[in-house]
Motif scaffolding. Sequence first.
Motif, PDB file in Angstrom:
ATOM      1  N   PHE A 126       0.828  -1.203   0.000  1.00 20.60           N
ATOM      2  CA  PHE A 126       0.000   0.000   0.000  1.00 20.60           C
ATOM      3  C   PHE A 126       0.866   1.258   0.000  1.00 20.60           C
ATOM      4  O   PHE A 126       0.552   2.238  -0.672  1.00 20.60           O
ATOM      5  N   VAL A 127       1.961   1.237   0.772  1.00 25.48           N
ATOM      6  CA  VAL A 127       2.862   2.390   0.818  1.00 25.48           C
ATOM      7  C   VAL A 127       3.432   2.669  -0.560  1.00 25.48           C
ATOM      8  O   VAL A 127       3.483   3.818  -1.023  1.00 25.48           O
ATOM      9  N   THR A 128       3.869   1.629  -1.239  1.00 20.41           N
ATOM     10  CA  THR A 128       4.460   1.804  -2.558  1.00 20.41           C
ATOM     11  C   THR A 128       3.431   2.329  -3.564  1.00 20.41           C
ATOM     12  O   THR A 128       3.722   3.242  -4.348  1.00 20.41           O
ATOM     13  N   ILE A 129       2.231   1.768  -3.536  1.00 23.38           N
ATOM     14  CA  ILE A 129       1.178   2.210  -4.449  1.00 23.38           C
ATOM     15  C   ILE A 129       0.825   3.670  -4.192  1.00 23.38           C
ATOM     16  O   ILE A 129       0.686   4.479  -5.120  1.00 23.38           O
ATOM     17  N   ILE A 130       0.691   4.023  -2.903  1.00 24.71           N
ATOM     18  CA  ILE A 130       0.372   5.409  -2.556  1.00 24.71           C
ATOM     19  C   ILE A 130       1.495   6.347  -2.974  1.00 24.71           C
ATOM     20  O   ILE A 130       1.254   7.448  -3.471  1.00 24.71           O
ATOM     21  N   SER A 131       2.749   5.913  -2.774  1.00 23.90           N
ATOM     22  CA  SER A 131       3.882   6.765  -3.131  1.00 23.90           C
ATOM     23  C   SER A 131       3.945   7.012  -4.628  1.00 23.90           C
ATOM     24  O   SER A 131       4.345   8.085  -5.072  1.00 23.90           O
ATOM     25  N   VAL A 132       3.527   6.030  -5.411  1.00 25.97           N
ATOM     26  CA  VAL A 132       3.522   6.190  -6.868  1.00 25.97           C
ATOM     27  C   VAL A 132       2.371   7.088  -7.316  1.00 25.97           C
ATOM     28  O   VAL A 132       2.546   7.984  -8.145  1.00 25.97           O
ATOM     29  N   LEU A 133       1.187   6.875  -6.744  1.00 26.34           N
ATOM     30  CA  LEU A 133       0.002   7.610  -7.176  1.00 26.34           C
ATOM     31  C   LEU A 133      -0.017   9.058  -6.686  1.00 26.34           C
ATOM     32  O   LEU A 133      -0.403   9.966  -7.442  1.00 26.34           O
ATOM     33  N   PHE A 134       0.422   9.285  -5.449  1.00 23.93           N
ATOM     34  CA  PHE A 134       0.259  10.611  -4.846  1.00 23.93           C
ATOM     35  C   PHE A 134       1.569  11.362  -4.632  1.00 23.93           C
ATOM     36  O   PHE A 134       1.586  12.591  -4.663  1.00 23.93           O
ATOM     37  N   LEU A 135       2.667  10.639  -4.386  1.00 21.09           N
ATOM     38  CA  LEU A 135       3.957  11.305  -4.191  1.00 21.09           C
ATOM     39  C   LEU A 135       4.786  11.349  -5.458  1.00 21.09           C
ATOM     40  O   LEU A 135       5.885  11.899  -5.466  1.00 21.09           O
ATOM     41  N   LYS A 136       4.270  10.721  -6.526  1.00 26.46           N
ATOM     42  CA  LYS A 136       4.916  10.735  -7.839  1.00 26.46           C
ATOM     43  C   LYS A 136       6.318  10.138  -7.805  1.00 26.46           C
ATOM     44  O   LYS A 136       7.198  10.559  -8.547  1.00 26.46           O
ATOM     45  N   GLU A 137       6.529   9.157  -6.937  1.00 21.22           N
ATOM     46  CA  GLU A 137       7.815   8.476  -6.906  1.00 21.22           C
ATOM     47  C   GLU A 137       7.865   7.429  -8.017  1.00 21.22           C
ATOM     48  O   GLU A 137       6.841   6.873  -8.421  1.00 21.22           O
ATOM     49  N   LYS A 138       9.083   7.169  -8.479  1.00 19.87           N
ATOM     50  CA  LYS A 138       9.295   6.181  -9.529  1.00 19.87           C
ATOM     51  C   LYS A 138       9.810   4.893  -8.908  1.00 19.87           C
ATOM     52  O   LYS A 138      10.761   4.908  -8.134  1.00 19.87           O
ATOM     53  N   VAL A 139       9.175   3.801  -9.242  1.00 17.37           N
ATOM     54  CA  VAL A 139       9.587   2.496  -8.735  1.00 17.37           C
ATOM     55  C   VAL A 139       9.947   1.612  -9.921  1.00 17.37           C
ATOM     56  O   VAL A 139       9.118   1.361 -10.796  1.00 17.37           O
ATOM     57  N   ALA A 140      11.201   1.163  -9.937  1.00  8.20           N
ATOM     58  CA  ALA A 140      11.666   0.311 -11.024  1.00  8.20           C
ATOM     59  C   ALA A 140      11.103  -1.105 -10.852  1.00  8.20           C
ATOM     60  O   ALA A 140      10.599  -1.474  -9.788  1.00  8.20           O
ATOM     61  N   LEU A 141      11.229  -1.893 -11.923  1.00  5.79           N
ATOM     62  CA  LEU A 141      10.731  -3.265 -11.889  1.00  5.79           C
ATOM     63  C   LEU A 141      11.393  -4.059 -10.780  1.00  5.79           C
ATOM     64  O   LEU A 141      10.752  -4.869 -10.104  1.00  5.79           O
ATOM     65  N   GLY A 142      12.695  -3.795 -10.551  1.00  3.56           N
ATOM     66  CA  GLY A 142      13.405  -4.500  -9.487  1.00  3.56           C
ATOM     67  C   GLY A 142      12.835  -4.205  -8.119  1.00  3.56           C
ATOM     68  O   GLY A 142      12.799  -5.076  -7.248  1.00  3.56           O
ATOM     69  N   GLY A 143      12.383  -2.974  -7.910  1.00  7.03           N
ATOM     70  CA  GLY A 143      11.774  -2.614  -6.636  1.00  7.03           C
ATOM     71  C   GLY A 143      10.477  -3.359  -6.395  1.00  7.03           C
ATOM     72  O   GLY A 143      10.218  -3.847  -5.290  1.00  7.03           O
ATOM     73  N   TRP A 144       9.638  -3.435  -7.441  1.00  8.02           N
ATOM     74  CA  TRP A 144       8.379  -4.188  -7.313  1.00  8.02           C
ATOM     75  C   TRP A 144       8.665  -5.673  -7.057  1.00  8.02           C
ATOM     76  O   TRP A 144       7.994  -6.315  -6.252  1.00  8.02           O
ATOM     77  N   LEU A 145       9.666  -6.203  -7.755  1.00 11.83           N
ATOM     78  CA  LEU A 145      10.013  -7.611  -7.576  1.00 11.83           C
ATOM     79  C   LEU A 145      10.491  -7.881  -6.153  1.00 11.83           C
ATOM     80  O   LEU A 145      10.117  -8.887  -5.539  1.00 11.83           O
ATOM     81  N   ALA A 146      11.294  -6.960  -5.606  1.00  9.81           N
ATOM     82  CA  ALA A 146      11.795  -7.127  -4.243  1.00  9.81           C
ATOM     83  C   ALA A 146      10.652  -7.108  -3.230  1.00  9.81           C
ATOM     84  O   ALA A 146      10.659  -7.876  -2.266  1.00  9.81           O
ATOM     85  N   LEU A 147       9.662  -6.236  -3.444  1.00 14.00           N
ATOM     86  CA  LEU A 147       8.501  -6.201  -2.563  1.00 14.00           C
ATOM     87  C   LEU A 147       7.756  -7.533  -2.577  1.00 14.00           C
ATOM     88  O   LEU A 147       7.327  -8.035  -1.538  1.00 14.00           O
ATOM     89  N   CYS A 148       7.594  -8.080  -3.770  1.00  7.75           N
ATOM     90  CA  CYS A 148       6.891  -9.365  -3.887  1.00  7.75           C
ATOM     91  C   CYS A 148       7.668 -10.481  -3.193  1.00  7.75           C
ATOM     92  O   CYS A 148       7.083 -11.337  -2.524  1.00  7.75           O
ATOM     93  N   ILE A 149       8.998 -10.490  -3.363  1.00  5.87           N
ATOM     94  CA  ILE A 149       9.824 -11.505  -2.719  1.00  5.87           C
ATOM     95  C   ILE A 149       9.755 -11.364  -1.200  1.00  5.87           C
ATOM     96  O   ILE A 149       9.658 -12.344  -0.466  1.00  5.87           O
ATOM     97  N   GLY A 150       9.794 -10.110  -0.725  1.00  8.32           N
ATOM     98  CA  GLY A 150       9.689  -9.880   0.713  1.00  8.32           C
ATOM     99  C   GLY A 150       8.376 -10.376   1.277  1.00  8.32           C
ATOM    100  O   GLY A 150       8.334 -11.004   2.344  1.00  8.32           O
ATOM    101  N   PHE A 151       7.291 -10.120   0.557  1.00  8.80           N
ATOM    102  CA  PHE A 151       5.988 -10.591   1.038  1.00  8.80           C
ATOM    103  C   PHE A 151       5.909 -12.119   0.976  1.00  8.80           C
ATOM    104  O   PHE A 151       5.286 -12.745   1.840  1.00  8.80           O
TER     105      PHE A 151
END
Length: 292
Positions: free
Chosen positions: A110-135
């Motif tokens: 949720f933090v990552t999604i909110i940061s992308v939608l509202f804080l306009k942060e850029k998340v690379a594919l590796g970042g999304w993959l790391a989140l999935c691995i962590g979960f």
Amino acid sequence: MSISSSRVPLGIACITSGIFCLTVSDTLAKWLGHMYSPMQILFLRGGLAAIVLLGLAAAAGGRQALQTMHPGIHLLRGALNVAAAYCFYLSLTMLPQAEATAIAFSAPFFVTIISVLFLKEKVALGGWLALCIGFAGVVLVARPDPGHVQWAALLPLATALAYAVMMTTARYIKAQESMLTMMLYLALGQAVFAGPLSVPVWQPIQSEHLLGFVGIALFSTLGLGLISQAFRVAPASIVAPFDYSGLIWATLFGWLVWHEIPTSWFYMGALLIAGSGIYVALFHERSEKTPS
């Protein structure tokens, strides 16, 4: 909003220290939760913390420490804090602790999604993959049983969402406002919202439990203050995966206090959790140094 890569280690240190403090607070809350309602614990947590923080504010800066340009945001954060903590405490009475904890650890998504939608942060594919691995590591440690999923599972999910919104709103508070001021208004907001709701369920406090309530107030407030600071000094998508370190601390405290012995699933999951967090930090450092 551009944030220097040199502040990323500071953000990681803040969030990992904050998560440790929250684990201590949760351990005390689990002990007291057998005797007092979650709302009473939340009110005393906020009220006692506010008293201590008011004293620190008076000593540090007097009225200046009480001044804020963001009363509305602080009020929102207080309400979100009460909602998140209450839902989690309540979920522990309806679900196995491992299952509730695993669901609550969906907060970084949720933090990552909110940061992308509202804080306009850029998340690379590796970042999304790391989140999935962590979960995935969280799931390995908790091993929730799909056969026992029920509507109560929405409670820790609500905890995760409220927690994510509360943490990302810290980025809208100007850097000139001190962490002490943030912690003070967070505690005051919690006491204001939890106070009236604790009246119908209030139980007389036993003298041997007073130190436990004081510990909850101090460690929870310091923890939330450090975590909020982490989201102020570093990108939310970078520090969010380190939220998973709480599962490691919780397991350690479970072993020390409640004599719970970790299984082999824990070590497998912990490796994934730690690996994903380290990868995000290293990947961010490389991307900052790579010319565009």
